[in-house]
Motif scaffolding. Structure first.
Motif, PDB file in Angstrom:
ATOM      1  N   LEU B  89     -11.488  -6.878  -1.702  1.00 18.27           N
ATOM      2  CA  LEU B  89     -12.578  -7.846  -1.658  1.00 18.27           C
ATOM      3  C   LEU B  89     -13.403  -7.662  -0.391  1.00 18.27           C
ATOM      4  O   LEU B  89     -14.617  -7.832  -0.394  1.00 18.27           O
ATOM      5  N   MET B  90     -12.734  -7.323   0.701  1.00 17.63           N
ATOM      6  CA  MET B  90     -13.439  -7.195   1.978  1.00 17.63           C
ATOM      7  C   MET B  90     -13.865  -5.778   2.272  1.00 17.63           C
ATOM      8  O   MET B  90     -14.614  -5.532   3.223  1.00 17.63           O
ATOM      9  N   GLY B  91     -13.377  -4.829   1.484  1.00 20.44           N
ATOM     10  CA  GLY B  91     -13.710  -3.433   1.730  1.00 20.44           C
ATOM     11  C   GLY B  91     -13.047  -2.861   2.967  1.00 20.44           C
ATOM     12  O   GLY B  91     -13.643  -2.093   3.708  1.00 20.44           O
ATOM     13  N   ILE B  92     -11.786  -3.247   3.219  1.00 19.43           N
ATOM     14  CA  ILE B  92     -11.074  -2.719   4.384  1.00 19.43           C
ATOM     15  C   ILE B  92     -10.366  -1.435   4.009  1.00 19.43           C
ATOM     16  O   ILE B  92      -9.759  -1.333   2.945  1.00 19.43           O
ATOM     17  N   LYS B  93     -10.444  -0.446   4.889  1.00 18.59           N
ATOM     18  CA  LYS B  93      -9.667   0.774   4.689  1.00 18.59           C
ATOM     19  C   LYS B  93      -8.524   0.739   5.696  1.00 18.59           C
ATOM     20  O   LYS B  93      -8.741   0.570   6.888  1.00 18.59           O
ATOM     21  N   VAL B  94      -7.291   0.843   5.185  1.00 22.01           N
ATOM     22  CA  VAL B  94      -6.158   0.738   6.111  1.00 22.01           C
ATOM     23  C   VAL B  94      -5.725   2.130   6.563  1.00 22.01           C
ATOM     24  O   VAL B  94      -5.945   3.108   5.857  1.00 22.01           O
ATOM     25  N   PRO B  95      -5.116   2.221   7.753  1.00 21.27           N
ATOM     26  CA  PRO B  95      -4.706   3.537   8.269  1.00 21.27           C
ATOM     27  C   PRO B  95      -3.651   4.183   7.382  1.00 21.27           C
ATOM     28  O   PRO B  95      -2.915   3.502   6.673  1.00 21.27           O
ATOM     29  N   GLU B  96      -3.604   5.505   7.459  1.00 24.64           N
ATOM     30  CA  GLU B  96      -2.650   6.286   6.665  1.00 24.64           C
ATOM     31  C   GLU B  96      -1.208   5.839   6.890  1.00 24.64           C
ATOM     32  O   GLU B  96      -0.427   5.701   5.957  1.00 24.64           O
ATOM     33  N   ARG B  97      -0.856   5.634   8.151  1.00 28.64           N
ATOM     34  CA  ARG B  97       0.517   5.259   8.478  1.00 28.64           C
ATOM     35  C   ARG B  97       0.910   3.996   7.722  1.00 28.64           C
ATOM     36  O   ARG B  97       2.003   3.904   7.154  1.00 28.64           O
ATOM     37  N   VAL B  98      -0.014   3.049   7.692  1.00 28.80           N
ATOM     38  CA  VAL B  98       0.258   1.797   6.989  1.00 28.80           C
ATOM     39  C   VAL B  98       0.491   2.064   5.511  1.00 28.80           C
ATOM     40  O   VAL B  98       1.441   1.557   4.912  1.00 28.80           O
ATOM     41  N   GLU B  99      -0.363   2.911   4.934  1.00 26.87           N
ATOM     42  CA  GLU B  99      -0.233   3.196   3.500  1.00 26.87           C
ATOM     43  C   GLU B  99       1.141   3.771   3.186  1.00 26.87           C
ATOM     44  O   GLU B  99       1.809   3.351   2.229  1.00 26.87           O
ATOM     45  N   TYR B 100       1.589   4.716   4.013  1.00 28.36           N
ATOM     46  CA  TYR B 100       2.882   5.345   3.741  1.00 28.36           C
ATOM     47  C   TYR B 100       4.012   4.330   3.873  1.00 28.36           C
ATOM     48  O   TYR B 100       4.915   4.277   3.034  1.00 28.36           O
ATOM     49  N   ILE B 101       3.959   3.545   4.953  1.00 28.98           N
ATOM     50  CA  ILE B 101       5.048   2.576   5.136  1.00 28.98           C
ATOM     51  C   ILE B 101       5.047   1.573   3.984  1.00 28.98           C
ATOM     52  O   ILE B 101       6.100   1.215   3.453  1.00 28.98           O
ATOM     53  N   ARG B 102       3.861   1.167   3.564  1.00 28.28           N
ATOM     54  CA  ARG B 102       3.777   0.217   2.449  1.00 28.28           C
ATOM     55  C   ARG B 102       4.415   0.774   1.188  1.00 28.28           C
ATOM     56  O   ARG B 102       5.165   0.080   0.496  1.00 28.28           O
ATOM     57  N   VAL B 103       4.113   2.026   0.903  1.00 29.59           N
ATOM     58  CA  VAL B 103       4.668   2.624  -0.316  1.00 29.59           C
ATOM     59  C   VAL B 103       6.188   2.691  -0.227  1.00 29.59           C
ATOM     60  O   VAL B 103       6.904   2.340  -1.182  1.00 29.59           O
ATOM     61  N   ILE B 104       6.697   3.091   0.946  1.00 24.33           N
ATOM     62  CA  ILE B 104       8.160   3.186   1.095  1.00 24.33           C
ATOM     63  C   ILE B 104       8.784   1.805   0.888  1.00 24.33           C
ATOM     64  O   ILE B 104       9.766   1.650   0.156  1.00 24.33           O
ATOM     65  N   MET B 105       8.180   0.808   1.523  1.00 23.33           N
ATOM     66  CA  MET B 105       8.730  -0.544   1.401  1.00 23.33           C
ATOM     67  C   MET B 105       8.689  -1.007  -0.051  1.00 23.33           C
ATOM     68  O   MET B 105       9.651  -1.567  -0.576  1.00 23.33           O
ATOM     69  N   ALA B 106       7.549  -0.780  -0.703  1.00 16.00           N
ATOM     70  CA  ALA B 106       7.407  -1.260  -2.081  1.00 16.00           C
ATOM     71  C   ALA B 106       8.410  -0.576  -2.993  1.00 16.00           C
ATOM     72  O   ALA B 106       8.979  -1.206  -3.889  1.00 16.00           O
ATOM     73  N   GLU B 107       8.660   0.704  -2.751  1.00 13.14           N
ATOM     74  CA  GLU B 107       9.604   1.409  -3.632  1.00 13.14           C
ATOM     75  C   GLU B 107      11.048   0.996  -3.358  1.00 13.14           C
ATOM     76  O   GLU B 107      11.847   0.849  -4.278  1.00 13.14           O
ATOM     77  N   LEU B 108      11.368   0.793  -2.067  1.00  9.16           N
ATOM     78  CA  LEU B 108      12.714   0.289  -1.773  1.00  9.16           C
ATOM     79  C   LEU B 108      12.893  -1.086  -2.410  1.00  9.16           C
ATOM     80  O   LEU B 108      13.942  -1.410  -2.968  1.00  9.16           O
ATOM     81  N   GLN B 109      11.824  -1.869  -2.349  1.00 10.52           N
ATOM     82  CA  GLN B 109      11.896  -3.200  -2.941  1.00 10.52           C
ATOM     83  C   GLN B 109      12.073  -3.115  -4.447  1.00 10.52           C
ATOM     84  O   GLN B 109      12.794  -3.914  -5.047  1.00 10.52           O
ATOM     85  N   ARG B 110      11.439  -2.109  -5.032  1.00 14.25           N
ATOM     86  CA  ARG B 110      11.597  -1.952  -6.484  1.00 14.25           C
ATOM     87  C   ARG B 110      13.055  -1.659  -6.823  1.00 14.25           C
ATOM     88  O   ARG B 110      13.616  -2.230  -7.762  1.00 14.25           O
ATOM     89  N   ILE B 111      13.672  -0.792  -6.025  1.00 11.61           N
ATOM     90  CA  ILE B 111      15.086  -0.491  -6.272  1.00 11.61           C
ATOM     91  C   ILE B 111      15.911  -1.769  -6.119  1.00 11.61           C
ATOM     92  O   ILE B 111      16.759  -2.084  -6.955  1.00 11.61           O
TER      93      ILE B 111
END
Lengths: 357, 374, 176
Positions: B89-111
């Motif tokens: 909604l705000m058009g924010i681009k987040v840093p790469e590091r954040v994206e990677y950590i987010r994906v790892i967290m989300a996938e661990l959470q999925r497990i």
């Protein structure tokens, strides 16, 4: 046994009363205390946890504490319940499982009643349990209880048939209904046990019998498992479906009675399996009392072997419970009517033919 | 005495809100014929905590802890879904590091979420032991989360524009260890439960959900995939950086019964855990350097407008519909919870089964009442 | 794949004045505004048309627009122009992969919207929720009851902007 008791107390009636109360206080209550803790410890160690650890060393006194708690609990009877039946039901269930102990030969001198129709008596008297369960389920005025009781009645009545057929097979071989005699027949060494065809004497018939006796044992074990409502056949009290089944509305000591009789029943059916197939109270390797020349040691050893074998089968029941999922009610009936009964009948025929050889 | 004509009527059984296998405070009104189900009427709302009303009184960053409490078994994924919606909604681009950590967290959470689903499903069917095995492994994931953000259940970790904390220096090593540790455990679970004869008897051919019904009911996530559609928002409507990873979408194949039965729904989850492990394995080696707070706005004040943004949660499509009136509070926030939608199909698929099957079906839909009621 | 503008043109041709307009000033999402009593026909067309095939309703949300206006007429009397309630439909085609958003607006006094429950069954519970939270009445809905709030909740529809918490509910104090 009564002669000894009569000698000690000098009165036959007192001797009978004490004789009747002995299994309760000497074996059933301690066994239940031990088995409940055992079940919790067995399940805990199978599941990578420790189980009760706080009360006493490694939680040894946990069941005692639980029992004290149950004794103090309020005895709730729901307003819509049928009071008389509701209060009576736990005692009838307990009666059913307790009365079975009367004919079980714990040792050559320790047997409540050496009646000639022992096994027949046990099969008959354990049916009391159904009456109690049905009463409890109906009187609770709870739909879950009712469903549980109905399932239970259907299940126990059905599974009595394969039990009876297997027992018939054994009776045909041994020629007696007396459990003490059956135990005596399997004397000396483990190759005389019925599971290894001991009843047929020796030679080719014995070897021929072995596979069929194993089948008979498996059928008997499965159906007794179902008769005592243990997983995978714990459908009457399937907690994920029916909350607690027929004893949903029970609290305090009445609930404990159901609990008590469940564990007593577990041992009773194990005792039947042991007596019929695994030599009863007979030692597998001969007696220390014989080799040392101490005659009074033999009955003690027999008691030890009987309890050890019984407890082992109770352990197997627990093992199964914590490994297997639960069957559905119609699958349960399918197992009984479509598989166990035909196999049992077929087995009976084959064993009959072999024993004629 | 007059004899009345005998008649039979359906037995009405109230299952819940206090019942061992309704997975929370769900009430099912069952119409039974004997033990055969004629009709199921779910009554929900016992756990309604007014998320949407609360959100209107909060600023955007303040909403994040509330999203934790919806699907409380997958708080990280909820955080992620919300953060992505506001960022879009705000058009924010987040840093790469954040994206990677987010994906790892989300996938661990999925497990972790699937482990709860599979374990409790075992309990529903009557097998208690797999449940504790699953929870033992889930604890290891929770410990990883605890190390990262200090909380074990409700993390408030993924913020709009970034993360609350950077990862712990040991996180990468321990996560790799976990992946190594966990792979064999899936095999163990399969041996103990998935391919158990009784378990298959109880779940195969039970509660078959045909694909067209599933789509019409808006069913998503593992339930939809079990009905045979290769549909995963991580691939079909990619968000974050999921397009960079190599993973498969498991679908129900009717291996033990019919496509879309309870066993398929169960087994899709088992397979998804393996795929999540693959994603974690790929992502953990590539985390770039960076500052996780870099893009976190001082004041979250999106422009006037609205957005419907969705992510693939462990339980299905989690959608946030946000209307902004240009102030610091959302004007309207609607959550499309996957459990809410997935539960609505229950009546359709459980008719004509036994009560015991209803438990098997309900368990296989994997609902969390916190999200159904919000 | 069709863009929302193209879908709007297509609908405009087919349904003419039942399609009210196209809102595109918003930064992210755009909406096709539809007549609330024609939404079912339009939805059916959207679902069944070969080019569109919107087989999935992702989300259905009620919104209180809170746009009540107070103006003074020539004689100085206060005139209240009642606000509107809206329903937003987010559609998606799994097969063709395109999305479109619909919107209907109704007056607070007469909040009647045609139900789309028979087109997408998922709308069943979503519509019940919109009814529960905003009091939007979905015509021809088979089972329009409160879903999240208690069935005997008498204080109105809580997500409306003018909602006031009640003092008591069944004799229990609500603010505690």
């Amino acid at each position: 046994m009564y002669d000894i008791l009569t000698n000690i107390f000098g009165n036959q009636i007192v001797a009978y009363i004490i004789g009747a109360a002995l299994p309760l206080f000497v074996w059933i209550l301690p066994f239940v205390l031990f088995a409940v803790l055992g079940e919790r410890k067995v399940s805990a160690h199978m599941q990578d946890r420790l189980g009760p650890m706080r009360v006493g060393y490694h939680g040894i006194l946990q069941t005692v504490a639980d029992l004290l708690k149950l004794l103090q609990k309020e005895d709730i009877v729901t307003p819509a319940a049928d009071r008389k039946l509701f209060n009576l039901a736990p005692y009838i269930v307990f009666l059913g499982s307790y009365a079975a102990f009367a004919a079980i030969p714990f040792s050559s001198i320790y047997i409540g009643s050496g009646i000639e129709v022992g096994i027949f008596y046990i099969l008959a008297v354990s049916s009391f349990v159904v009456v109690g369960i049905l009463m409890g389920g109906w009187a609770s005025d709870n739909k879950y209880s009712l469903l549980g009781a109905m399932r239970s009645a259907a299940q126990i009545v059905s599974y009595e048939i394969p039990t009876a057929i297997v027992v018939l097979t054994l009776v045909m071989l041994t020629g007696t209904l007396n459990l003490n005699t059956i135990s005596q027949q399997q004397t000396a060494y483990f190759w005389n046990w019925n599971i290894l065809g001991g009843a047929a004497g020796s030679g080719i018939t014995q070897i021929l019998l072995i596979p069929f006796m194993v089948i008979a044992f498996v059928i008997l074990f499965i159906s007794t498992l179902a008769e005592v409502n243990r997983t995978p056949f714990d459908i009457p009290e399937a907690e994920s479906e029916l909350v607690a089944g027929f004893h949903t509305e029970y609290s305090g000591m009445k609930f404990a009675m159901f609990f008590l009789s469940e564990y007593a029943n577990m041992f009773a059916v194990s005792a039947i399996v042991v007596t019929l197939f695994f030599g009863g109270y007979q030692s597998p390797f001969g007696y220390l009392g014989n080799s040392l020349g101490i005659p009074w040691l033999i009955p003690v050893e027999q008691l030890f072997w009987f309890l050890a074998k019984g407890v082992f089968f109770v352990f197997v029941q627990m093992w199964l419970r914590w490994t297997l999922p639960r069957l559905r009610v119609d699958q349960l009936m399918t197992v009984c009517w479509k598989y166990l009964i035909p196999y049992a009948v077929f087995n009976l025929l084959i064993v009959g033919i072999i024993s004629l050889l | 005495m007059e004899t009345k004509t005998l008649k039979t009527e359906e037995l009405i059984l109230n299952m819940g809100p206090q019942h061992p296998s309704t997975h929370g405070v769900l009430r099912l009104e069952l119409e039974l014929e004997g033990e055969l189900i004629v009709n199921v009427k779910p009554h929900i709302g016992y756990l309604h905590r007014c998320f949407e009303k609360h959100a209107e009184a909060m600023t955007y960053p303040q909403v994040v802890p509330y999203t934790d409490r919806m699907d409380y078994l997958a708080s990280m994924s909820n955080n992620l879904g919300y953060a992505i919606a506001v960022e879009r909604l705000m058009g924010i681009k987040v840093p790469e590091r954040v994206e990677y950590i987010r994906v790892i967290m989300a996938e661990l959470q999925r497990i972790a979420s699937h482990l709860v689903a599979l374990g409790t499903y075992g309990v529903d069917i009557g097998a208690f032991t797999p449940f504790l095995y699953c929870f033992r492994d889930r604890e290891k994931i929770l410990s990883l989360f605890e190390m990262t953000c200090g909380a074990r259940l409700l993390y408030n970790y993924i913020w709009v524009g970034g993360l609350s904390h950077d990862i712990h220096p040991d996180f990468v090593r321990l996560t790799k260890e976990f992946v190594e540790y966990f792979r064999p455990k899936i095999v163990e679970l399969n041996e103990l439960l998935s391919f158990n004869k009784i378990f298959i008897e109880r779940t195969a051919n039970i509660g078959i959900l045909p694909l067209d019904t599933a789509i019409n009911y808006g069913v998503t996530g593992p339930m939809l995939r079990a009905s045979g559609l290769k549909w995963d928002l991580r691939k079909n409507d990619p968000y974050s950086i999921y397009d960079r990873f190599d993973f498969d979408i498991p679908v129900g194949e009717g291996e033990k019964g019919t496509v879309g039965d309870s066993w398929d729904r169960y087994f899709v989850r088992v397979q998804e855990m393996e795929q999540s492990l693959r994603i974690v394995e790929q992502a953990i080696d590539q985390i770039p350097e960076g500052n996780v707070h870099e893009a976190v706005p001082k004041r979250v004040k999106p422009p006037k407008g609205s957005i419907y943004s969705r992510v693939e949660n462990p339980k299905g499509e989690l959608g946030f519909f946000i209307i902004s009136d240009g102030s610091v509070n959302p004007f309207r926030m609607k959550v499309r919870g996957p459990s809410f939608v997935n539960l609505s199909v229950l009546n359709e698929i459980s008719k004509g089964h036994l009560v015991a099957d209803l438990i098997a079906i309900l368990g296989s839909t994997d609902i969390v009442l916190g999200e159904v009621d919000r | 794949m069709m863009k929302p503008e193209e879908i709007f043109e297509l609908l405009k041709q087919k349904f003419d004045d039942k399609i009210i307009g196209f809102e595109n000033e918003l930064p992210v999402d755009s909406y096709i505004v539809v007549n609330p009593l024609a939404i079912k026909e339009v939805s059916k067309f959207l679902r069944d048309n070969e080019q569109l095939k919107f087989d999935s309703l992702m989300c259905l949300s009620g919104v209180d627009d809170a746009n009540e206006k107070k103006t003074k007429d020539e004689e100085g009397n206060e005139v209240i122009e009642k606000g509107t309630l809206s329903v937003y439909y987010h559609l998606h085609s799994i097969e063709l992969g395109h999305k479109v958003n619909l919107k209907v607006s109704v007056s607070v006094d007469n909040p009647n919207v045609e139900s789309v429950e028979s087109i997408w069954r998922t709308a069943d519970w979503h519509e019940r929720e919109a009814y529960d939270m905003f009091g939007i009445v979905f015509l021809n809905h088979p089972d329009l009851r409160r879903i999240l709030m208690p069935e005997d909740w008498e204080a109105g529809h809580p997500l409306r902007k003018d909602y006031k918490n009640p003092e008591f509910y069944n004799g229990m104090r609500v603010p505690y």
